[in-house]
Write a protein that holds these residues in place. Structure first.
Motif, PDB file in Angstrom:
ATOM      1  N   LEU A  75       0.834  -1.190   0.000  1.00 50.52           N
ATOM      2  CA  LEU A  75       0.000   0.000   0.000  1.00 50.52           C
ATOM      3  C   LEU A  75       0.874   1.247   0.000  1.00 50.52           C
ATOM      4  CD1 LEU A  75      -2.995   0.957   0.240  1.00 50.52           C
ATOM      5  CD2 LEU A  75      -2.489   1.315   2.663  1.00 50.52           C
ATOM      6  N   PHE A  76       1.924   1.224   0.859  1.00 50.80           N
ATOM      7  CA  PHE A  76       2.828   2.356   0.955  1.00 50.80           C
ATOM      8  C   PHE A  76       3.514   2.607  -0.386  1.00 50.80           C
ATOM      9  CE2 PHE A  76       6.900   4.344   1.831  1.00 50.80           C
ATOM     10  CZ  PHE A  76       6.530   5.385   2.672  1.00 50.80           C
ATOM     11  N   LYS A  77       3.997   1.510  -0.968  1.00 49.12           N
ATOM     12  CA  LYS A  77       4.689   1.645  -2.251  1.00 49.12           C
ATOM     13  C   LYS A  77       3.789   2.261  -3.308  1.00 49.12           C
ATOM     14  CE  LYS A  77       7.892  -2.205  -1.896  1.00 49.12           C
ATOM     15  NZ  LYS A  77       8.012  -3.624  -2.213  1.00 49.12           N
ATOM     16  N   SER A  78       2.568   1.724  -3.419  1.00 46.78           N
ATOM     17  CA  SER A  78       1.724   2.223  -4.511  1.00 46.78           C
ATOM     18  C   SER A  78       1.289   3.662  -4.229  1.00 46.78           C
ATOM     19  CB  SER A  78       0.523   1.301  -4.747  1.00 46.78           C
ATOM     20  OG  SER A  78      -0.136   1.047  -3.544  1.00 46.78           O
ATOM     21  N   THR A  79       1.146   4.023  -2.944  1.00 46.75           N
ATOM     22  CA  THR A  79       0.829   5.416  -2.624  1.00 46.75           C
ATOM     23  C   THR A  79       1.975   6.318  -3.063  1.00 46.75           C
ATOM     24  OG1 THR A  79      -0.227   4.562  -0.635  1.00 46.75           O
ATOM     25  CG2 THR A  79      -0.016   6.946  -0.805  1.00 46.75           C
ATOM     26  N   MET A  80       3.200   5.893  -2.734  1.00 46.74           N
ATOM     27  CA  MET A  80       4.374   6.703  -3.066  1.00 46.74           C
ATOM     28  C   MET A  80       4.497   6.880  -4.579  1.00 46.74           C
ATOM     29  SD  MET A  80       6.094   8.018  -0.755  1.00 46.74           S
ATOM     30  CE  MET A  80       4.859   8.261   0.482  1.00 46.74           C
ATOM     31  N   ILE A  81       4.345   5.760  -5.302  1.00 43.00           N
ATOM     32  CA  ILE A  81       4.469   5.832  -6.757  1.00 43.00           C
ATOM     33  C   ILE A  81       3.352   6.705  -7.315  1.00 43.00           C
ATOM     34  CG2 ILE A  81       4.316   4.466  -8.884  1.00 43.00           C
ATOM     35  CD1 ILE A  81       6.991   4.271  -7.458  1.00 43.00           C
ATOM     36  N   GLY A  82       2.169   6.607  -6.699  1.00 44.26           N
ATOM     37  CA  GLY A  82       1.049   7.450  -7.106  1.00 44.26           C
ATOM     38  C   GLY A  82       1.380   8.923  -6.949  1.00 44.26           C
ATOM     39  N   ILE A  83       1.920   9.278  -5.766  1.00 50.21           N
ATOM     40  CA  ILE A  83       2.276  10.682  -5.512  1.00 50.21           C
ATOM     41  C   ILE A  83       3.360  11.133  -6.484  1.00 50.21           C
ATOM     42  CG2 ILE A  83       3.367  12.252  -3.847  1.00 50.21           C
ATOM     43  CD1 ILE A  83       1.932  10.769  -1.644  1.00 50.21           C
ATOM     44  N   ALA A  84       4.298  10.227  -6.742  1.00 49.17           N
ATOM     45  CA  ALA A  84       5.395  10.565  -7.657  1.00 49.17           C
ATOM     46  C   ALA A  84       4.864  10.931  -9.033  1.00 49.17           C
ATOM     47  CB  ALA A  84       6.364   9.407  -7.758  1.00 49.17           C
ATOM     48  N   GLN A  85       3.709  10.371  -9.373  1.00 51.39           N
ATOM     49  CA  GLN A  85       3.197  10.612 -10.716  1.00 51.39           C
ATOM     50  C   GLN A  85       2.357  11.872 -10.849  1.00 51.39           C
ATOM     51  OE1 GLN A  85       1.677   6.688 -11.350  1.00 51.39           O
ATOM     52  NE2 GLN A  85       3.151   6.278 -12.969  1.00 51.39           N
ATOM     53  N   ILE A  86       2.014  12.482  -9.695  1.00 47.81           N
ATOM     54  CA  ILE A  86       1.173  13.685  -9.762  1.00 47.81           C
ATOM     55  C   ILE A  86       1.762  14.748 -10.689  1.00 47.81           C
ATOM     56  CG2 ILE A  86       0.211  15.645  -8.469  1.00 47.81           C
ATOM     57  CD1 ILE A  86      -0.196  13.835  -6.112  1.00 47.81           C
ATOM     58  N   PRO A  87       3.030  15.128 -10.480  1.00 51.91           N
ATOM     59  CA  PRO A  87       3.564  16.188 -11.347  1.00 51.91           C
ATOM     60  C   PRO A  87       3.662  15.760 -12.809  1.00 51.91           C
ATOM     61  CG  PRO A  87       4.954  15.872  -9.402  1.00 51.91           C
ATOM     62  CD  PRO A  87       4.009  14.724  -9.464  1.00 51.91           C
ATOM     63  N   LEU A  88       3.665  14.444 -13.064  1.00 53.30           N
ATOM     64  CA  LEU A  88       3.714  13.967 -14.448  1.00 53.30           C
ATOM     65  C   LEU A  88       2.370  14.183 -15.130  1.00 53.30           C
ATOM     66  CD1 LEU A  88       5.632  10.583 -14.562  1.00 53.30           C
ATOM     67  CD2 LEU A  88       6.304  12.784 -15.478  1.00 53.30           C
ATOM     68  N   LEU A  89       1.311  13.835 -14.380  1.00 50.23           N
ATOM     69  CA  LEU A  89      -0.025  13.927 -14.974  1.00 50.23           C
ATOM     70  C   LEU A  89      -0.551  15.358 -14.934  1.00 50.23           C
ATOM     71  CD1 LEU A  89      -2.232  10.848 -14.128  1.00 50.23           C
ATOM     72  CD2 LEU A  89      -1.713  11.865 -16.351  1.00 50.23           C
ATOM     73  N   ASN A  90      -0.148  16.043 -13.858  1.00 55.45           N
ATOM     74  CA  ASN A  90      -0.451  17.453 -13.795  1.00 55.45           C
ATOM     75  C   ASN A  90       0.292  18.102 -14.933  1.00 55.45           C
ATOM     76  OD1 ASN A  90      -2.055  18.647 -11.985  1.00 55.45           O
ATOM     77  ND2 ASN A  90      -0.577  18.572 -10.327  1.00 55.45           N
ATOM     78  N   SER A  91      -0.347  18.979 -15.659  1.00 52.98           N
ATOM     79  CA  SER A  91       0.433  19.629 -16.700  1.00 52.98           C
ATOM     80  C   SER A  91       1.424  20.573 -16.036  1.00 52.98           C
ATOM     81  CB  SER A  91      -0.506  20.370 -17.636  1.00 52.98           C
ATOM     82  OG  SER A  91      -1.535  20.943 -16.893  1.00 52.98           O
ATOM     83  N   ASP A  92       2.507  20.885 -16.762  1.00 50.51           N
ATOM     84  CA  ASP A  92       3.563  21.754 -16.212  1.00 50.51           C
ATOM     85  C   ASP A  92       2.984  23.065 -15.710  1.00 50.51           C
ATOM     86  OD1 ASP A  92       4.507  19.896 -17.899  1.00 50.51           O
ATOM     87  OD2 ASP A  92       5.677  21.277 -19.153  1.00 50.51           O
ATOM     88  N   ILE A  93       1.988  23.544 -16.430  1.00 55.60           N
ATOM     89  CA  ILE A  93       1.443  24.857 -16.087  1.00 55.60           C
ATOM     90  C   ILE A  93       0.837  24.819 -14.691  1.00 55.60           C
ATOM     91  CG2 ILE A  93      -0.745  24.410 -17.264  1.00 55.60           C
ATOM     92  CD1 ILE A  93      -0.920  27.284 -18.029  1.00 55.60           C
ATOM     93  N   VAL A  94       0.163  23.711 -14.356  1.00 51.34           N
ATOM     94  CA  VAL A  94      -0.454  23.615 -13.032  1.00 51.34           C
ATOM     95  C   VAL A  94       0.628  23.463 -11.964  1.00 51.34           C
ATOM     96  CG1 VAL A  94      -1.998  22.280 -11.574  1.00 51.34           C
ATOM     97  CG2 VAL A  94      -2.605  22.705 -13.949  1.00 51.34           C
ATOM     98  N   THR A  95       1.659  22.660 -12.252  1.00 52.18           N
ATOM     99  CA  THR A  95       2.777  22.537 -11.313  1.00 52.18           C
ATOM    100  C   THR A  95       3.385  23.908 -11.054  1.00 52.18           C
ATOM    101  OG1 THR A  95       3.234  20.367 -12.249  1.00 52.18           O
ATOM    102  CG2 THR A  95       4.955  21.333 -10.891  1.00 52.18           C
ATOM    103  N   GLY A  96       3.617  24.655 -12.127  1.00 49.50           N
ATOM    104  CA  GLY A  96       4.221  25.982 -12.001  1.00 49.50           C
ATOM    105  C   GLY A  96       3.350  26.925 -11.190  1.00 49.50           C
ATOM    106  N   ILE A  97       2.073  26.934 -11.521  1.00 45.45           N
ATOM    107  CA  ILE A  97       1.165  27.863 -10.844  1.00 45.45           C
ATOM    108  C   ILE A  97       1.029  27.515  -9.372  1.00 45.45           C
ATOM    109  CG2 ILE A  97      -1.280  28.471 -10.645  1.00 45.45           C
ATOM    110  CD1 ILE A  97      -1.345  28.384 -13.738  1.00 45.45           C
ATOM    111  N   SER A  98       0.893  26.235  -9.069  1.00 47.43           N
ATOM    112  CA  SER A  98       0.683  25.852  -7.671  1.00 47.43           C
ATOM    113  C   SER A  98       1.902  26.221  -6.841  1.00 47.43           C
ATOM    114  CB  SER A  98       0.370  24.358  -7.567  1.00 47.43           C
ATOM    115  OG  SER A  98       1.499  23.589  -7.926  1.00 47.43           O
ATOM    116  N   LEU A  99       3.105  26.055  -7.402  1.00 44.39           N
ATOM    117  CA  LEU A  99       4.306  26.431  -6.663  1.00 44.39           C
ATOM    118  C   LEU A  99       4.409  27.945  -6.521  1.00 44.39           C
ATOM    119  CD1 LEU A  99       6.725  23.774  -8.087  1.00 44.39           C
ATOM    120  CD2 LEU A  99       6.219  24.114  -5.675  1.00 44.39           C
TER     121      LEU A  99
END
Lengths: 263, 356, 275
Positions: free
Chosen positions: A92-116
Motif C-alpha cells: 500500500l505504501f509503495k503504490s501510494t508513493m508511486i502514485g504521488i510521484a506521478q502527480i507532477p507527471l499527470l499534472n500539466s507543467d502549467i499547473v505545477t508551475g502555478i501551484s508552486l
C-alpha cells in the motif's frame, strides 16, 4: 523490394522533417542578412563573436545549467533515498508513493508551475532558490520512475551475502546496492537534467525577476526581434548534443559487443 | 520409394563474411521425422528458417513438392513452424491463438470451432479455449504452439528446438507426445535440436551438421553405430576416438597393438581414426584382454560405472555394470564388430557425402 | 534478518512532496473556491463555462486531439521501421530520431517561426518552385504543426520501446500462420504495442492541453488556448489568482476525465474479440 523502398523513403522523409527546423536555425546563424534570415546575405561568423560577449545569453546559459545540474542532483538524491527506503515497505505504501510521484507527471507543467508560485508568493519572495525548488519538484518523478524498477529487480541475496561476509549495512549499501542500481540512477539523473533544461512553464511562473533560463530568455527576446546570437547558440547546442550522444552511443555499443562476445 | 517432399539445392547463406551454410544439398521425404542435429552455430536453425521462409538463401533453391518456393513469403508456404520459445500471441486467448491461421484463410465459424476443439484434444488440453497464454505452464504453452501450427494441416511441420526451454522430465514426456502426434497426423516433421539423445529417440532420419556442412545423414542406428567421422562420433554419445593405422583389410593397429576388425577397403598402412564406444569395451582379467591396462578412476553413474583405464598410453573411457576398483590391473577386450574405422578428415570442415 | 535501508530514508522525499506538491495543490483548490475576500464561492470554477473560457478550452481540446492524432500517425509506422533496424543493433538510427528532443524546446519553436513567417523559409522554397505563398503564421495550423513537432519524440519513444520489445518469433509465427504484413501490424503489433501507445498518447495529449507559449509564438495572440487564458489570469495587468486557480482546477479536472474516458474505451476494446 517495393516495401523496402517505401520504408527507406519514409525514414528519410521523417528524418528531413525532424531536422529541417534545426537546419534552418544553423543556416540562420551563418547568414549575414539581418532582416530576413530566409534570404541569403552572405556567410558570417559575427553572430558567434557577438554570442560570447552577449551577457544576457551567457547569464541565461549559466543559470540554466546551474539550475538543471543542481536540481537534478537534489532530485536524484531524494528519489534514490526514497526508492531504497521503500524496499521493505508494504504494498500500500509503495503504490501510494508511486502514485504521488506521478502527480507532477499527470499534472500539466502549467499547473505545477502555478501551484508552486502560489506557495512561494504567499510565504516568501521568488528567487533562484524558489526556482531550484520548483525544478526539483518538477523532475523528481523522472528519477523515482527510473530508479524504482531497478530496486524491484534487485537481488536481495547479494545484500545479505555482503552482510554475511562481514560488511556493515552502510558499507554493503555503498558497495553492493548502489552500484547495482547505478544504471537506473544515471538514467534518472540524465532524464531529470534534460527535463529541467527543456522546461519553460514551471520556470516561467516561479522565476525571480531578472533571472532567466534559456527558455524564458528566448521567450522574452523574440518579442523584441530575435538576435542572430540565439541562432549561433542553437548551433553550438546542437553540436554539443551530437557529440554527447555519439559518445554515449559508442560506449553502449561497446558494452553491447562485449556482452555479445560472451554469449 | 517414398516421395521427395522438400529439396534443398545448393543452399548458401552467410551473414556478413560469416558463412553459415555452404552449398548444402538435402532432400526430405514425405511422412518422415527428420532431425537436423548439431552444435550451436552449425547452421541447423538457419536451414529451418530458410525452409520456413524467414530467411532467404544467398544462393540455391528450395523446392517444395516440385515447386520452387525460394522466393515465396512465409505466409504463403504450405508449412508451419513451432518456435523455440512458443511465440504465442499473449494478447489473445488460447482459442484465438489456435484459430489465427484459420481465420486468415476465412474458414467458417463452425469449421474453426471444430478444428480448435480437435487440435486441443490432440495435444491433451481440451477445455483450455478461454485461458490466456500467460496462465499456462511452459509445457502447456508449447502444446498450444503445436496445436496452433497443426490446425492449419500443413504438409510439413518445422520445429525449432521446441523442447529446449522445458525441464528434463517434461522434455521426455513431450518427446513421446511428438512421436504420437506425428504418427496420428501422418505428416513430415523437420526437427532442429542440439540434443543428441532427443534426436536418437524421435527421428527416422538424422542429419548431423557442423560449421555449415552436413556431416552425416542416416537412421539413428547408423549414426550411432557407424559414425562417418570423428566429429559425428564425438558429438553423438561418448566415445574413444584414437588415431590408428589400417594395416590391411580387417586388421588395424591401435597404439602399437593390432586389433581385428570387420572393415575393408581402406587400403594398406593407411592412417585412420578409430571409434570404440565406452560400453563396447570389456574389462577382463589382465591376461585375457587384447591389451593390458590399469584402472585410474571409477565413478558410479547410476546405470553403470564410468571408468578410465590407462593402456598403451591412452586413457580409455569404459562403461560397465561391473566395478573394477582404481589401481586394478585389467585387460581390455573389444569385439572386432565394435571397432568402427573412419577416414581421417582432410580438414576440419570436410563434408561427408552420404545419401540417405 | 537485517533489512535493507530503513524507512527513515523515505522521509526527505515525503516531506518534500507534502510541502511542494500536496500543499500547493491544496492552495490551488483553496483559491479556486474562494473570492478575494476569502469567502467560499463557486464562481471561479464555474467560470470555465463562460464563453470567454469555454471557447479556448474547447479549442485546446480539439487542437490537442489533432496534435495527438498527427503524432500517432507519424510515429507508429516509424516505430515499426526503426524496430526492424535496431534488431541489427543500428541503435544510432534510433538515436538520430530522438536527438531533436535535446534541442531546447523554445529554440525548436523559434525555428518553426523562421520557417512559417510570411517571408520565411517555407515561402522562399515555394517561390523557388514557382508555387503560391501560404500564410500559415499566426494560424491554428502553425500552432498544431509546432506543438506536434515539439512533442513528437514523446510519442515515438514509448511506442518504439513497446514495438522493439515484441519477440521477433511472434511476428514470424503470425507470418507463418498466413498473416500478410498488414494483418501482422493490425492484429499483432498494434495490440502488443498498446501500453506504449497509451503512454505516448498521454504524454502528448496532456501537455498539449495546457500549452500556451507555442500558441503565443506561432499563433501570435490569434490562437487563444485555455493555457493562454490561465496565464493571462495570473500575469496580466488585471491578474486574478482566484479565477486562475479556478480555471487551472477545471483544466486538471478535464484532463483527468478525458484520461479516464480514454482508459475506459481502451479497456472496452481489449474485452471483445480482436477480429
Amino acid at each position: 523490394m517495393v516495401k523496402k523502398f517505401t520504408e527507406k523513403f519514409y525514414l528519410v522523409f521523417m528524418f528531413v522533417l525532424l531536422y529541417m527546423p534545426i537546419a534552418v536555425l544553423i543556416m540562420s546563424s551563418f547568414n549575414a542578412s539581418e532582416k530576413n534570415k530566409a534570404v541569403w546575405g552572405g556567410f558570417t561568423l559575427s553572430a558567434y563573436k557577438a554570442l560570447i560577449k552577449d551577457e544576457i545569453i551567457m547569464s541565461a546559459l549559466y543559470t540554466t545549467f546551474l539550475l538543471a545540474g543542481g536540481a537534478a542532483l537534489i532530485a536524484t538524491v531524494l528519489g534514490t533515498l526514497l526508492c531504497i527506503g521503500m524496499m521493505n515497505m508494504g504494498k500500500l505504501f509503495k503504490s501510494t508513493m508511486i502514485g504521488i510521484a506521478q502527480i507532477p507527471l499527470l499534472n500539466s507543467d502549467i499547473v505545477t508551475g502555478i501551484s508552486l508560485m502560489l506557495l512561494f508568493t504567499r510565504f516568501t519572495d521568488l528567487s533562484f532558490g524558489t526556482m531550484l525548488v520548483a525544478h526539483v519538484t518538477y523532475i523528481i518523478p523522472y528519477v523515482v520512475l527510473s530508479v524504482y524498477p531497478k530496486i524491484m529487480q534487485l537481488n536481495v541475496s547479494i545484500y545479505e551475502a555482503a552482510l554475511d561476509l562481514g560488511a556493515s549495512p552502510l558499507f554493503a549499501m555503498r558497495k553492493v546496492i548502489i552500484p547495482d542500481i547505478m544504471p537506473g540512477i544515471l538514467t534518472g539523473f540524465m532524464l531529470a537534467f534534460t527535463m529541467s533544461l527543456d522546461d519553460f512553464s514551471v520556470t516561467y511562473f516561479t522565476k525571480a525577476p531578472g533571472i532567466n533560463t534559456m527558455s524564458t530568455m528566448i521567450n522574452a527576446e523574440y518579442r523584441k526581434g530575435i538576435q542572430t546570437e540565439i541562432y549561433a547558440l542553437s548551433t553550438i547546442i546542437f553540436i554539443v548534443v551530437l557529440i554527447v550522444l555519439f559518445i554515449i552511443n559508442r560506449r553502449s555499443e561497446k558494452a553491447f559487443r562485449i556482452e555479445n562476445e560472451r554469449v | 520409394m517414398a516421395k521427395k517432399l522438400i529439396d534443398l539445392v545448393g543452399i548458401t547463406k552467410s551473414y556478413g563474411d560469416r558463412v553459415i551454410i555452404d552449398d548444402m544439398n538435402l532432400f526430405m521425404n514425405e511422412n518422415r521425422f527428420l532431425t537436423l542435429l548439431g552444435p550451436s552455430g552449425c547452421g541447423k536453425t538457419t536451414t529451418l528458417r530458410i525452409i520456413g521462409g524467414f530467411e532467404s538463401p544467398d544462393k540455391g533453391k528450395v523446392i517444395f513438392d516440385g515447386k520452387d518456393i525460394t522466393d515465396t513469403a512465409p505466409n504463403e508456404r504450405p508449412l508451419n513452424t513451432v518456435f523455440q520459445k512458443y511465440a504465442l500471441f499473449t494478447h489473445m486467448n488460447i482459442e484465438e491463438n489456435i484459430a489465427f491461421g484459420l481465420k486468415i484463410k476465412k474458414k467458417s465459424k463452425s469449421y474453426i470451432s471444430d478444428k480448435v476443439k480437435y487440435a486441443l484434444k490432440l495435444v491433451n488440453l481440451s477445455g483450455y479455449e478461454k485461458r490466456m497464454p500467460d496462465s499456462l505452464s511452459g509445457g502447456q504453452q508449447q502444446r498450444i504452439a503445436i496445436a496452433r501450427a497443426i490446425v492449419n494441416e500443413p504438409k510439413v511441420l518445422l520445429l525449432d528446438e521446441p523442447l529446449g526451454a522445458l525441464d528434463l522430465k517434461l522434455r521426455q514426456d513431450m518427446q513421446y507426445e511428438l512421436i504420437r502426434l506425428k504418427n496420428e497426423l501422418g505428416i513430415t516433421f523437420i526437427y532442429v535440436t542440439h540434443d543428441q539423445e532427443e534426436a536418437l529417440t524421435m527421428s527416422d532420419t538424422i542429419v548431423v551438421m557442423n560449421k555449415g556442412y552436413i556431416q552425416q545423414i542416416g537412421t539413428p542406428e547408423d549414426i550411432y553405430n557407424e559414425p562417418q567421422n570423428a566429429f559425428v562420433a564425438d558429438f553423438i554419445g561418448e566415445s574413444n576416438i584414437i588415431g590408428a593405422t589400417m594395416v590391411e583389410d580387417r586388421l588395424v593397429e591401435i597404439l602399437g597393438t593390432r586389433f581385428k576388425c570387420v572393415d575393408e577397403g581402406f587400403g594398406n598402412n593407411k592412417p585412420v581414426d578409430v571409434v570404440v564406444r565406452p560400453e563396447d569395451i570389456v574389462l577382463t582379467e589382465p591376461d585375457y584382454g587384447i591389451i593390458k591396462g590399469r584402472v585410474m578412476s571409477a565413478i558410479f553413474k547410476g546405470v553403470h560405472y564410468e571408468m578410465e583405464v590407462l593402456a598403451n598410453g591412452f586413457e580409455w573411457l569404459v562403461h560397465s555394470t561391473v566395478l573394477k576398483e582404481p589401481g586394478t590391473e585389467v585387460g581390455i577386450f573389444v569385439d572386432p564388430f565394435n571397432i568402427q574405422i573412419m577416414n581421417k578428415p582432410e580438414s576440419e570442415d570436410e563434408e561427408v557425402l552420404v545419401e540417405e | 534478518m537485517k533489512k535493507i535501508g530503513s524507512k527513515i530514508l523515505t522521509g526527505p522525499y515525503i516531506i518534500w512532496m507534502i510541502i511542494f506538491t500536496v500543499i500547493p495543490l491544496g492552495l490551488i483548490v483553496y483559491y479556486a473556491f474562494t473570492n478575494s475576500g476569502g469567502a467560499f464561492t463557486l464562481d471561479n470554477v464555474v467560470s470555465i463555462a463562460d464563453t470567454v473560457n469555454a471557447k479556448p478550452l474547447w479549442l485546446s481540446f480539439k487542437m490537442s486531439f489533432e496534435i495527438t492524432v498527427i503524432c500517432f500517425l507519424l510515429s507508429f509506422p516509424l516505430a515499426i521501421i526503426l524496430s526492424k533496424y535496431s534488431k541489427n543493433k543500428n541503435s544510432i538510427i534510433v538515436m538520430a530520431f530522438i536527438l531533436p528532443m535535446w534541442m531546447n524546446f523554445m529554440l525548436r519553436t523559434l525555428a518553426w517561426r523562421l520557417i512559417l513567417l510570411n517571408n520565411g523559409f517555407l515561402n522562399r522554397a515555394f517561390e523557388i518552385f514557382g508555387l503560391n505563398s501560404v500564410y500559415l503564421m499566426n494560424t491554428k495550423a502553425a500552432v498544431i504543426l509546432g506543438t506536434a513537432y515539439d512533442y513528437f519524440p514523446f510519442m515515438l519513444l514509448p511506442i518504439y520501446n513497446a514495438v522493439a520489445k515484441i519477440d521477433e518469433d511472434v511476428i514470424s509465427a503470425a507470418r507463418d500462420l498466413g498473416a500478410s504484413g498488414v494483418v501482422v501490424i493490425r492484429r499483432i503489433i498494434f495490440p502488443l504495442a498498446m501500453p506504449g501507445i497509451i503512454s505516448g498518447i498521454t504524454m502528448v495529449f496532456v501537455p498539449s492541453m495546457s500549452e500556451f507559449v507555442i500558441a503565443d509564438m506561432l499563433g501570435g495572440g490569434k490562437v487563444y488556448m485555455i493555457g493562454n487564458a490561465i496565464e493571462q489570469a495570473f500575469n496580466s495587468g488585471y491578474a486574478d489568482i482566484h479565477l486562475g486557480s479556478g480555471l487551472s482546477l477545471s483544466l486538471m479536472g478535464l484532463i483527468v476525465i478525458s484520461m479516464l474516458i480514454y482508459k475506459f474505451f481502451d479497456k472496452g476494446e481489449e474485452g471483445h474479440g480482436i477480429w
